[in-house]
Design a protein around this motif. Structure first.
Motif, mmCIF file in Angstrom:
data_model
loop_
_atom_site.group_PDB
_atom_site.id
_atom_site.type_symbol
_atom_site.label_atom_id
_atom_site.label_comp_id
_atom_site.label_asym_id
_atom_site.label_seq_id
_atom_site.Cartn_x
_atom_site.Cartn_y
_atom_site.Cartn_z
ATOM 1 N N LYS A 4 47.256 41.897 33.308
ATOM 2 C CA LYS A 4 45.843 41.801 32.116
ATOM 3 C C LYS A 4 44.751 40.917 32.805
ATOM 4 C CE LYS A 4 47.808 43.071 28.050
ATOM 5 N NZ LYS A 4 48.356 42.555 26.639
ATOM 6 N N ASN A 5 45.171 39.895 33.636
ATOM 7 C CA ASN A 5 44.226 38.996 34.336
ATOM 8 C C ASN A 5 43.889 39.614 35.243
ATOM 9 O OD1 ASN A 5 42.926 36.603 34.917
ATOM 10 N ND2 ASN A 5 44.784 35.735 35.731
ATOM 11 N N MET A 6 44.439 40.405 36.055
ATOM 12 C CA MET A 6 43.976 41.167 37.219
ATOM 13 C C MET A 6 42.782 41.999 36.742
ATOM 14 S SD MET A 6 45.738 43.562 40.189
ATOM 15 C CE MET A 6 45.559 45.162 39.222
ATOM 16 N N ARG A 7 43.258 42.928 35.921
ATOM 17 C CA ARG A 7 42.245 43.859 35.527
ATOM 18 C C ARG A 7 41.038 43.152 34.902
ATOM 19 N NH1 ARG A 7 44.188 46.801 30.205
ATOM 20 N NH2 ARG A 7 43.270 44.834 29.329
ATOM 21 N N ALA A 8 41.059 42.218 34.266
ATOM 22 C CA ALA A 8 39.690 41.450 33.773
ATOM 23 C C ALA A 8 39.180 40.954 35.238
ATOM 24 C CB ALA A 8 40.187 40.414 32.925
ATOM 25 N N SER A 9 39.725 40.413 36.072
ATOM 26 C CA SER A 9 39.049 39.798 37.156
ATOM 27 C C SER A 9 38.531 41.124 38.077
ATOM 28 C CB SER A 9 39.969 39.123 37.979
ATOM 29 O OG SER A 9 40.461 37.971 37.305
ATOM 30 N N LEU A 10 39.248 42.175 38.061
ATOM 31 C CA LEU A 10 38.799 43.037 39.159
ATOM 32 C C LEU A 10 37.474 43.841 38.316
ATOM 33 C CD1 LEU A 10 41.982 45.281 39.956
ATOM 34 C CD2 LEU A 10 40.224 44.483 41.596
ATOM 35 N N ARG A 11 37.439 43.957 36.923
ATOM 36 C CA ARG A 11 36.305 44.521 36.281
ATOM 37 C C ARG A 11 34.960 43.448 36.458
ATOM 38 N NH1 ARG A 11 37.151 45.890 30.404
ATOM 39 N NH2 ARG A 11 36.951 48.028 31.382
ATOM 40 N N LYS A 12 35.273 42.331 36.585
ATOM 41 C CA LYS A 12 34.116 41.268 36.669
ATOM 42 C C LYS A 12 33.733 41.256 38.015
ATOM 43 C CE LYS A 12 33.284 36.335 36.455
ATOM 44 N NZ LYS A 12 34.126 34.840 36.965
ATOM 45 N N ALA A 13 34.611 41.507 38.927
ATOM 46 C CA ALA A 13 34.078 41.501 40.446
ATOM 47 C C ALA A 13 33.593 42.943 40.735
ATOM 48 C CB ALA A 13 35.302 41.292 41.396
ATOM 49 N N CYS A 14 33.787 44.012 40.078
ATOM 50 C CA CYS A 14 33.078 45.274 40.367
ATOM 51 C C CYS A 14 31.786 45.095 39.501
ATOM 52 C CB CYS A 14 34.057 46.397 39.679
ATOM 53 S SG CYS A 14 35.590 46.747 40.537
ATOM 54 N N LEU A 15 31.665 44.655 38.479
ATOM 55 C CA LEU A 15 30.330 44.480 37.758
ATOM 56 C C LEU A 15 29.415 43.598 38.651
ATOM 57 C CD1 LEU A 15 31.366 44.082 34.174
ATOM 58 C CD2 LEU A 15 30.407 46.004 35.148
#
Length: 196
Positions: free
Chosen positions: A132-143
């Motif tokens: 879940k932490n990775m998903r949130a971090s990936l989403r943030k990096a993609c945005l």
């Protein structure tokens, strides 16, 4: 891996030189390209020629059934070379990867107790939290990167950090939050890579 039996009848590439056999190509090919190509050409078990024309061949095994039998066997019929055992012992100490025979079987039994169904179920919450932490971090990096129109990410780096966080969380109950702090993760992973 080596076996005392004669494996001369197995398919495999011809020796490229008396001095290096197939080992130089195997070691110098980028990203295991030679091993993948040989597996496609010759099948799941490939005979390779060793250095200095040594009669004892090396086996490149990619067949899942053969690997399952090989690593699932406690009979000890397959042995690592003495050089590989010495290298493992030097890097990791006298653990399960660096011993054979009764010591290996004893250590393997202890490890298997730690990886039973109940223990694996306990890992799930740690892995889910890290995921879940990775998903949130990936989403943030993609945005953040999407403003440029394209997004490129090194997913191998992300996978290594997830594995590191999951392992440390489960094994030691600590989080270094390498998902959000790649510098810290890179330092630890770099130290481990140097050890190998």
């Amino acid at each position: 891996l080596h076996r005392d039996d004669d494996v001369a009848s197995l398919p495999g590439p011809d020796s490229e030189s008396f001095l290096t056999g197939n080992m130089q190509t195997l070691a110098s090919a980028p990203s295991d390209a030679a091993a993948l190509e040989w597996s496609k050409t010759y099948g799941g078990v490939v005979k390779l020629h060793g250095v200095l024309g040594v009669r004892r061949h090396a086996l490149l095994i990619s067949d899942p059934t053969a690997l399952r039998r090989l690593f699932g066997s406690a009979a000890g019929g397959w042995d690592l070379s003495s050089r590989d055992l010495a290298s493992f012992r030097e890097k990791f100490g006298p653990g399960v990867a660096a011993v054979e025979g009764p010591d290996h079987i004893r250590q393997r039994r202890v490890i298997m107790q730690a990886l039973g169904p109940a223990e694996v179920r306990q890992m799930i919450s740690s892995v889910q939290a890290v995921s879940k932490n990775m998903r949130a971090s990936l989403r943030k990096a993609c945005l953040e990167q999407s403003a440029t129109g394209t997004t490129k990410m090194n997913m191998l780096d992300w996978a290594r950090r997830v594995a590191l966080d999951s392992l440390l969380m489960f094994a030691f109950g600590v989080s270094i939050d390498s998902i959000n702090d790649p510098v810290k993760a890179h330092d630890i992973l770099h130290a481990f890579d140097l050890m190998l």
